[in-house]
Motif scaffolding. Structure first.
Motif, mmCIF file in Angstrom:
data_model
loop_
_atom_site.group_PDB
_atom_site.id
_atom_site.type_symbol
_atom_site.label_atom_id
_atom_site.label_comp_id
_atom_site.label_asym_id
_atom_site.label_seq_id
_atom_site.Cartn_x
_atom_site.Cartn_y
_atom_site.Cartn_z
ATOM 1 N N VAL A 145 0.844 -1.193 0.000
ATOM 2 C CA VAL A 145 0.000 0.000 0.000
ATOM 3 C C VAL A 145 0.883 1.247 0.000
ATOM 4 N N ILE A 146 0.639 2.126 -0.948
ATOM 5 C CA ILE A 146 1.267 3.450 -0.905
ATOM 6 C C ILE A 146 0.247 4.392 -0.270
ATOM 7 N N ARG A 147 0.568 4.862 0.929
ATOM 8 C CA ARG A 147 -0.339 5.807 1.585
ATOM 9 C C ARG A 147 0.008 7.213 1.101
ATOM 10 N N GLU A 148 -0.953 7.860 0.489
ATOM 11 C CA GLU A 148 -0.719 9.217 -0.026
ATOM 12 C C GLU A 148 -0.777 10.199 1.125
ATOM 13 N N VAL A 149 0.332 10.876 1.391
ATOM 14 C CA VAL A 149 0.354 11.861 2.474
ATOM 15 C C VAL A 149 0.634 13.268 1.944
ATOM 16 N N GLY A 150 0.480 13.429 0.630
ATOM 17 C CA GLY A 150 0.741 14.741 0.031
ATOM 18 C C GLY A 150 -0.187 15.822 0.540
ATOM 19 N N LEU A 151 -1.429 15.453 0.854
ATOM 20 C CA LEU A 151 -2.393 16.461 1.301
ATOM 21 C C LEU A 151 -2.080 16.940 2.719
ATOM 22 N N ARG A 152 -1.249 16.182 3.436
ATOM 23 C CA ARG A 152 -0.858 16.607 4.779
ATOM 24 C C ARG A 152 0.633 16.976 4.803
ATOM 25 N N ASP A 153 1.507 15.994 4.656
ATOM 26 C CA ASP A 153 2.939 16.271 4.762
ATOM 27 C C ASP A 153 3.408 17.163 3.616
ATOM 28 N N GLY A 154 2.755 17.028 2.463
ATOM 29 C CA GLY A 154 3.107 17.881 1.338
ATOM 30 C C GLY A 154 2.618 19.307 1.547
ATOM 31 N N LEU A 155 1.311 19.460 1.701
ATOM 32 C CA LEU A 155 0.733 20.808 1.716
ATOM 33 C C LEU A 155 1.143 21.621 2.938
ATOM 34 N N GLN A 156 1.489 20.952 4.041
ATOM 35 C CA GLN A 156 1.875 21.737 5.225
ATOM 36 C C GLN A 156 3.275 22.351 5.054
ATOM 37 N N SER A 157 4.006 21.893 4.040
ATOM 38 C CA SER A 157 5.394 22.329 3.884
ATOM 39 C C SER A 157 5.579 23.366 2.784
ATOM 40 N N ILE A 158 4.508 23.723 2.100
ATOM 41 C CA ILE A 158 4.662 24.666 0.995
ATOM 42 C C ILE A 158 3.844 25.912 1.270
ATOM 43 N N GLN A 174 -12.055 22.547 -2.563
ATOM 44 C CA GLN A 174 -12.519 21.904 -3.787
ATOM 45 C C GLN A 174 -11.368 21.220 -4.528
ATOM 46 N N GLN A 175 -10.213 21.889 -4.580
ATOM 47 C CA GLN A 175 -9.056 21.268 -5.231
ATOM 48 C C GLN A 175 -8.631 20.005 -4.485
ATOM 49 N N LYS A 176 -8.633 20.080 -3.170
ATOM 50 C CA LYS A 176 -8.237 18.898 -2.403
ATOM 51 C C LYS A 176 -9.206 17.738 -2.624
ATOM 52 N N ILE A 177 -10.486 18.087 -2.727
ATOM 53 C CA ILE A 177 -11.484 17.038 -2.972
ATOM 54 C C ILE A 177 -11.253 16.408 -4.348
ATOM 55 N N VAL A 187 -5.592 12.762 4.741
ATOM 56 C CA VAL A 187 -6.219 13.922 4.106
ATOM 57 C C VAL A 187 -5.889 15.242 4.797
ATOM 58 N N GLY A 188 -5.361 15.171 6.008
ATOM 59 C CA GLY A 188 -5.035 16.425 6.685
ATOM 60 C C GLY A 188 -4.587 16.176 8.104
ATOM 61 N N SER A 189 -4.703 17.219 8.900
ATOM 62 C CA SER A 189 -4.166 17.183 10.251
ATOM 63 C C SER A 189 -5.100 17.977 11.149
ATOM 64 N N PHE A 190 -5.436 17.417 12.304
ATOM 65 C CA PHE A 190 -6.284 18.149 13.250
ATOM 66 C C PHE A 190 -5.409 18.946 14.199
ATOM 67 N N VAL A 191 -4.845 20.009 13.644
ATOM 68 C CA VAL A 191 -4.072 20.966 14.446
ATOM 69 C C VAL A 191 -4.839 22.278 14.432
ATOM 70 N N THR A 200 4.324 11.078 -1.335
ATOM 71 C CA THR A 200 3.521 12.225 -1.750
ATOM 72 C C THR A 200 3.606 12.393 -3.260
ATOM 73 N N LEU A 201 2.490 12.728 -3.838
ATOM 74 C CA LEU A 201 2.456 13.032 -5.258
ATOM 75 C C LEU A 201 3.485 14.129 -5.548
ATOM 76 N N ALA A 202 4.271 13.925 -6.594
ATOM 77 C CA ALA A 202 5.311 14.883 -6.994
ATOM 78 C C ALA A 202 6.360 15.091 -5.912
ATOM 79 N N GLY A 203 6.354 14.213 -4.928
ATOM 80 C CA GLY A 203 7.394 14.291 -3.895
ATOM 81 C C GLY A 203 7.354 15.549 -3.055
#
Lengths: 315, 315
Positions: B9-22, B29-32, B48-52, B236-239
């Motif tokens: 299984v490749i767990r996609e973490v781009g929406l969390r680990d990716g987006l929090q770093s840029i 809507q884009q995330k959906i 999908v995200g982080s409860f912070v 993460t997508l596109a690393g």
């Protein structure tokens, strides 16, 4: 999986596979500085150029001069690439320690790139061996099997064809054989499988692995190959290189990234990584218009990373 | 080395680990759209995200909405990151399938990044477990041990401390544990060694490996980990991604490059790589000012590469 080798040679091929793939032409003096600094950093095998007609690769026209210089450095194995008997004769005259003869396991790539079939290359190796022996020369002959995992013209290449070519090269008198993923088609499982079979055919005469980073797998492929007992890998400073017949292909495994991976695994390469990074910075200044690669130069060595004491250089 | 797992299984973490770093903030809507397309491409686990608190990471403020949407998709495991009990309570309320609690094995990194010691995180996990059980919730708790190979503040991290934290997390009630090379300090030999030991401690509850490509070793590290039987990796997508406490650190393992490596090894990921590359192109359009990574998008799939038939998605 057998234990990893305790020592690995990184053969620097940036002066050949790197420089032949880019536009910038380095001066002979710059190349000599590169060779001297690579040697000072602990590199003990360098492919300094290629004995091809100067009209085809003007950037490598000074190969004989570079061999002559490199031969003055202690404990350095000086390699060259030779495409044919004529080049082999020049390599023998130059007293290079090793000449690599490329063979393409992909027939389509072989015809496009070398204008010979694989079997015609094998026949040429037999003539080179006769010429080398007649000259009483010590120059080793390495048959380098390229596009061993596939190529952009033909696609997949049969493993059986790679192994057939390997046996034919050994039978024709090659002292060494090696396997190259010329255009970045290999993945680690395929590497492990092919390298294990190649070891069974060629034993210690299976000399070297050569990987490109086209799909980001160069270091993973080296790691897979290490598990088969191969202990010599081609790489280029800053990962420069490519292949004219591989559109979109990126460069070679980066020497400095590979040196770090091996050092962190406790494998002796004889290389001082800080010195290699300093050399990279210098070469980068000479190549302002080229795409350079690798990651270590940007990230730096990990904090508290300590390279183990460098052992005696490997013969 | 045991045989490789047949499915990963490749767990996609781009929406969390990716987006929090840029810097760029994507719309809900884009995330959906991203989640829907990743699911359509065969991805079956997405963080999908982080409860912070939204004031800390405004780009992840819509996590509850994303969980609600993702939960409507069939056969998708919906993960979130939670830094503390308050976040865990929100994750439980959201009905996320899994909540990842980060723990830093590096004390220095833990204090700088989480403002808690590792043992304080362990104590918080025990409180989360009590809250989860009291609520009758099914949300799994994953203790994610970060900086497991070192960090930029402290340098090297002792393997024994990583394993101690792992045992403590399990004892405190974590359902799963995972190991993350948060800032790119791992090399394949270290991965193999630590992951083998972790498997002996946690067995099947050792759930996931998470690698960054800071020194070009993310895929080599995954390959090394595969040999220890671990069959789930973050990417993460596109690393995209990084770490605010790791200057010079580059992104995560790229989902598409990893999917290719695994597919070429004959390992089923359930992912249609062409679809994933199409999604990458779409997300790249949304992030014109960000550094994107990976190699496959540029090189393309090898000619005549045929993905084996995708098997049933892995539970």
């Amino acid at each position: 999986m057998p234990p990893f080798p305790s020592a690995v040679v990184i053969r620097e091929v940036g002066l050949r596979d790197g420089l032949q793939s880019i536009q910038t032409i380095l001066s002979t003096q710059q190349k000599i500085e590169w060779i001297a600094a690579a040697h000072a950093a602990g590199q003990r095998e360098i492919e300094v150029g290629s004995f091809v007609p100067a009209r085809l690769l003007p950037q490598l026209a000074d190969t004989a001069e570079l061999v002559a210089y490199a031969k003055t450095l202690p404990d350095l194995r000086v390699s060259v690439l030779v495409p044919n008997l004529k080049g082999a004769e020049r390599a023998i005259d130059s007293r290079a320690d090793l000449m690599l003869v490329p063979l393409s396991a992909s027939h389509a790539h072989s015809l496009a790139n070398l204008r010979k079939t694989p079997d015609e290359v094998v026949a040429e190796v037999a003539r080179m061996r006769a010429a080398r022996d007649a000259a009483g020369s010590q120059t080793l002959i390495e048959g380098g099997i390229g596009t061993a995992f596939g190529c952009t013209i033909q696609g997949a290449v049969d493993q059986s064809e790679v192994l057939r070519c390997m046996q034919a090269l050994l039978d024709a008198g090659a002292d060494r054989v090696s396997i190259a993923d010329t255009v970045g088609y290999a993945s680690p499982a395929a590497v492990r499988d092919l390298f294990e079979k190649a070891r069974r055919i060629a034993g210690e005469r299976f000399w070297c692995g050569h990987f490109h980073d086209t799909r980001g797998l160069a270091l993973a492929n080296v790691y897979a190959a290490l598990g088969t007992g191969v202990a010599r890998f081609d790489a280029t400073l800053a990962g420069i290189g490519g292949c004219p017949h591989a559109p979109g292909a990126s460069g070679n495994a980066s020497s400095e990234d590979l040196a770090f991976m091996l050092a962190d695994m406790g494998i002796d390469t004889g290389i001082d990584i800080e010195q290699l990074l300093a050399l990279r910075a210098r070469v980068a200044q000479w190549l302002p218009n080229e795409t350079l690669r690798g990651t270590l130069w940007l990230a730096g060595l990990p904090k508290t990373f300590q390279q183990r004491a460098i052992q005696t250089a490997i013969a």
